[in-house]
Design an enzyme around this catalytic site. Structure first.
Site, PDB file in Angstrom:
ATOM      1  CB  SER A  83      27.428  29.196 -56.409  1.00 38.80           C
ATOM      2  OG  SER A  83      26.163  28.584 -56.287  1.00 38.80           O
ATOM      3  CB  THR A  98      26.466  38.442 -58.262  1.00 38.77           C
ATOM      4  OG1 THR A  98      25.131  38.945 -58.299  1.00 38.77           O
ATOM      5  CG2 THR A  98      26.757  37.901 -56.866  1.00 38.77           C
ATOM      6  CB  THR A 132      35.592  27.914 -56.042  1.00 43.69           C
ATOM      7  OG1 THR A 132      35.662  26.670 -56.718  1.00 43.69           O
ATOM      8  CG2 THR A 132      35.764  29.000 -57.097  1.00 43.69           C
ATOM      9  CG  ASP A 133      38.347  23.180 -56.167  1.00 45.78           C
ATOM     10  OD1 ASP A 133      37.326  23.687 -56.680  1.00 45.78           O
ATOM     11  OD2 ASP A 133      38.446  21.965 -55.940  1.00 45.78           O
ATOM     12  CE1 TYR A 158      31.114  30.081 -58.792  1.00 40.85           C
ATOM     13  CE2 TYR A 158      32.357  28.086 -59.318  1.00 40.85           C
ATOM     14  CZ  TYR A 158      31.858  28.982 -58.387  1.00 40.85           C
ATOM     15  OH  TYR A 158      32.103  28.787 -57.049  1.00 40.85           O
ATOM     16  CB  SER A 159      36.224  28.918 -62.613  1.00 43.88           C
ATOM     17  OG  SER A 159      36.340  28.693 -63.989  1.00 43.88           O
ATOM     18  CB  SER A 161      32.776  35.527 -62.393  1.00 49.04           C
ATOM     19  OG  SER A 161      32.208  34.392 -61.766  1.00 49.04           O
ATOM     20  CE  LYS A 162      33.786  32.580 -55.727  1.00 43.37           C
ATOM     21  NZ  LYS A 162      33.002  33.217 -54.618  1.00 43.37           N
ATOM     22  N   PRO A 290      29.946  21.787 -71.814  1.00 48.04           N
ATOM     23  CG  PRO A 290      28.897  23.519 -72.995  1.00 48.04           C
ATOM     24  CD  PRO A 290      28.671  22.518 -71.900  1.00 48.04           C
ATOM     25  N   GLY A 291      33.405  22.558 -72.121  1.00 44.75           N
ATOM     26  CA  GLY A 291      34.579  23.012 -71.350  1.00 44.75           C
ATOM     27  C   GLY A 291      34.724  22.344 -70.000  1.00 44.75           C
TER      28      GLY A 291
HETATM   29  P1  NAD Z   1      24.564  29.292 -53.216  1.00 43.17           P
HETATM   30  O1  NAD Z   1      24.294  29.560 -54.667  1.00 43.17           O
HETATM   31  O2  NAD Z   1      23.862  28.184 -52.534  1.00 43.17           O
HETATM   32  O3  NAD Z   1      24.253  30.622 -52.372  1.00 43.17           O
HETATM   33  C1  NAD Z   1      24.599  31.900 -52.807  1.00 43.17           C
HETATM   34  C2  NAD Z   1      23.838  32.911 -51.959  1.00 43.17           C
HETATM   35  O4  NAD Z   1      24.214  34.240 -52.389  1.00 43.17           O
HETATM   36  C3  NAD Z   1      22.314  32.819 -52.105  1.00 43.17           C
HETATM   37  O5  NAD Z   1      21.711  32.890 -50.837  1.00 43.17           O
HETATM   38  C4  NAD Z   1      21.956  34.035 -52.965  1.00 43.17           C
HETATM   39  O6  NAD Z   1      20.660  34.543 -52.688  1.00 43.17           O
HETATM   40  C5  NAD Z   1      23.040  35.022 -52.538  1.00 43.17           C
HETATM   41  N1  NAD Z   1      23.284  36.039 -53.568  1.00 43.17           N
HETATM   42  C6  NAD Z   1      23.472  35.826 -54.901  1.00 43.17           C
HETATM   43  N2  NAD Z   1      23.651  37.007 -55.526  1.00 43.17           N
HETATM   44  C7  NAD Z   1      23.600  37.970 -54.565  1.00 43.17           C
HETATM   45  C8  NAD Z   1      23.739  39.374 -54.577  1.00 43.17           C
HETATM   46  N3  NAD Z   1      23.957  40.051 -55.731  1.00 43.17           N
HETATM   47  N4  NAD Z   1      23.666  40.057 -53.412  1.00 43.17           N
HETATM   48  C9  NAD Z   1      23.436  39.401 -52.250  1.00 43.17           C
HETATM   49  N5  NAD Z   1      23.288  38.056 -52.168  1.00 43.17           N
HETATM   50  C10 NAD Z   1      23.373  37.362 -53.319  1.00 43.17           C
HETATM   51  O7  NAD Z   1      26.153  29.146 -53.119  1.00 43.17           O
HETATM   52  P2  NAD Z   1      27.023  28.248 -52.126  1.00 43.17           P
HETATM   53  O8  NAD Z   1      27.192  26.918 -52.730  1.00 43.17           O
HETATM   54  O9  NAD Z   1      26.477  28.377 -50.754  1.00 43.17           O
HETATM   55  O10 NAD Z   1      28.427  29.002 -52.244  1.00 43.17           O
HETATM   56  C11 NAD Z   1      28.761  30.060 -51.351  1.00 43.17           C
HETATM   57  C12 NAD Z   1      30.130  30.583 -51.702  1.00 43.17           C
HETATM   58  O11 NAD Z   1      31.079  29.537 -51.606  1.00 43.17           O
HETATM   59  C13 NAD Z   1      30.245  31.120 -53.125  1.00 43.17           C
HETATM   60  O12 NAD Z   1      31.056  32.272 -53.100  1.00 43.17           O
HETATM   61  C14 NAD Z   1      30.904  29.998 -53.895  1.00 43.17           C
HETATM   62  O13 NAD Z   1      31.656  30.493 -54.987  1.00 43.17           O
HETATM   63  C15 NAD Z   1      31.800  29.419 -52.810  1.00 43.17           C
HETATM   64  N6  NAD Z   1      32.126  27.982 -52.958  1.00 43.17           N
HETATM   65  C16 NAD Z   1      31.125  27.074 -53.150  1.00 43.17           C
HETATM   66  C17 NAD Z   1      31.448  25.717 -53.241  1.00 43.17           C
HETATM   67  C18 NAD Z   1      30.378  24.663 -53.418  1.00 43.17           C
HETATM   68  O14 NAD Z   1      30.712  23.491 -53.609  1.00 43.17           O
HETATM   69  N7  NAD Z   1      29.096  25.000 -53.326  1.00 43.17           N
HETATM   70  C19 NAD Z   1      32.778  25.317 -53.144  1.00 43.17           C
HETATM   71  C20 NAD Z   1      33.784  26.281 -52.942  1.00 43.17           C
HETATM   72  C21 NAD Z   1      33.422  27.618 -52.845  1.00 43.17           C
END
Ligand code: NAD
Ligand code: TYD
Length: 354
Positions: A83, A98, A132-133, A158-159, A161-162, A290-291
């Site tokens: 993330s 992932t 994500t946005d 990151y974005s 891949s999402k 970058p970017g």
């Molecule tokens: P984070 O990095 O805190 O947590 C990610 C979790 O996923 C961790 O517990 C990690 O162990 C687990 N994980 C990673 N790879 C894995 C795998 N291969 N198999 C199983 N588990 C795995 O992320 P977050 O900030 O809690 O974000 C959660 C989701 O929300 C993500 O999909 C992210 O794209 C999305 N998101 C986050 C934000 C933000 O501001 N943090 C905003 C919008 C969307």
């Protein structure tokens, strides 16, 4: 019961804790426990029969099949991801693995499981994808905020891949009728966030008297949402979202980064004064990412109109709660700011200079 992937991470653990605080429906957390996943986040659920933690990789099809067959969930809520944008710049391959392959594997496991359910259970099943946005790209200062119909223009590994994972989820609905929902949310902040993201990084560094590294001119803009508001939005979308739809989730709270950092310094000056002087003396402009996307802004009218959701916290209430949480949980911080965390700081900040 429901399955939550990534439930030991920041948003996932807040979601699981909130869910079990207001419902007795059991949760199975599936988490690989990468550097970002932390058993401590769910410690208060130790011994609670409503919660099971399965340590597994979402890329492992056999493990995903086993979890679904054994626990027979009515929904899969997919939070698991790599993330952090800066990590994706220094090492994109884990993001492709992932976020793209993992989402694909989870979709296929869910499709096989869902196809074998009774018609009634099929109709009730949901696959909710948390996104994500950042998939929409970057806005100019006067551009209107992101709406759900905006074209995808991801700019970071990151974005991208999402964005790829969002497309897979969409296609699994369109092609196979899998009952999916997608949320695209802005930047979250709050308790239990790993201190690599802007807000907890600045709190932790300010507490240790370290420089506060602001990228570029500090005028990049993000929309900020308190994490429990994101959790309530996901509960609403799960309960009443229209199948195949995406919902933008945001805080109606756009701010330039420098203003966020100044607010953190001001609140720390009030709540934990430093005898050496105001924390703002530590603010240091460093080489830009970058970017670096200039501005994100979310138009969250659709979720309000269709589901009646609006954030409960303002930035002022949310940031104060967040800082109070970090001050009260310094043991949690010191357990994760280990050797590997210090290596990350060296990798990301060592060569930026002033
Ligand atoms: P984070 O990095 O805190 O947590 C990610 C979790 O996923 C961790 O517990 C990690 O162990 C687990 N994980 C990673 N790879 C894995 C795998 N291969 N198999 C199983 N588990 C795995 O992320 P977050 O900030 O809690 O974000 C959660 C989701 O929300 C993500 O999909 C992210 O794209 C999305 N998101 C986050 C934000 C933000 O501001 N943090 C905003 C919008 C969307
Ligand atoms: P971040 O929390 O990494 O979230 P994202 O890049 O996904 O929006 O960063 C938020 C903003 O803060 C972003 O514009 C980059 C900036 N930033 C800094 O200025 N310094 C830092 O040390 C970090 C981690 C981020």
């Amino acid at each position: 019961m429901i399955v939550v992937t990534g439930g030991a991470g920041f948003i996932g653990s807040n979601f699981v804790l909130d869910w079990l605080a207001s419902s007795d429906e059991p949760v199975v957390t599936v988490d690989l426990l990468t550097y970002a996943g932390n058993r401590d986040n769910l410690k208060s659920l130790d011994g609670d029969p409503r919660h099971t933690l399965v340590q597994a990789d979402i890329c492992d099809r056999a493990a995903m099949d086993r979890v679904l067959a054994e626990h027979q969930p009515r929904a899969v809520l997919h939070f698991a991801a790599e993330s952090h944008v800066d990590r994706s710049i220094l090492g994109p391959s884990a993001f492709i693995k992932t976020n793209v392959e993992g989402t694909f594997t989870l979709l296929e496991a869910s499709r096989a499981y869902w196809s074998a359910l009774s018609a009634e259970r099929q109709a009730a099943f949901r696959f909710l994808h948390v996104s994500t946005d950042e998939v929409y790209g970057s806005l100019g200062p006067q551009d209107p905020a992101f709406v759900e119909t905006r074209a995808y223009e991801p700019n970071s590994p990151y974005s991208a891949s999402k964005a790829a994972s969002d497309h897979l989820v969409r296609a699994w609905h369109h092609t196979y009728d899998l009952p999916v929902l997608t949320t695209n949310c802005s930047n979250n902040y709050g308790p239990l966030q790993f201190p690599e993201k802007l807000i907890p990084l600045m709190i932790v560094k300010a507490r240790s008297g370290d420089p506060l590294p602001v990228y570029g001119d500090g005028m990049n803009v993000r929309d900020w949402l308190y994490v429990t508001d994101h959790c309530s939005a996901i509960r609403e979308v799960l309960a009443r979202g229209r199948l195949g739809e995406t919902y933008n989730v945001g805080g109606w709270n756009e701010k330039p980064n420098i203003e966020i950092v100044q607010t953190i310094c001001r609140l720390l000056d009030e709540l934990a004064p430093d005898p050496k002087g105001s924390h703002s003396r530590l603010i240091t402009y460093v080489k830009d990412r970058p970017g670096h996307d200039r501005r994100y802004a979310i138009d969250a009218h659709k979720i309000e109109r269709e589901l009646g959701w609006r954030p409960a916290e303002t930035f002022e209430t949310g940031i104060r709660k967040t800082i109070e949480w970090y001050l009260a949980n310094e043991a949690w911080v010191s357990r994760i700011t280990s050797g590997a965390y210090r290596d990350w700081l060296d990798d990301n900040y060592g060569k930026r200079g002033n």
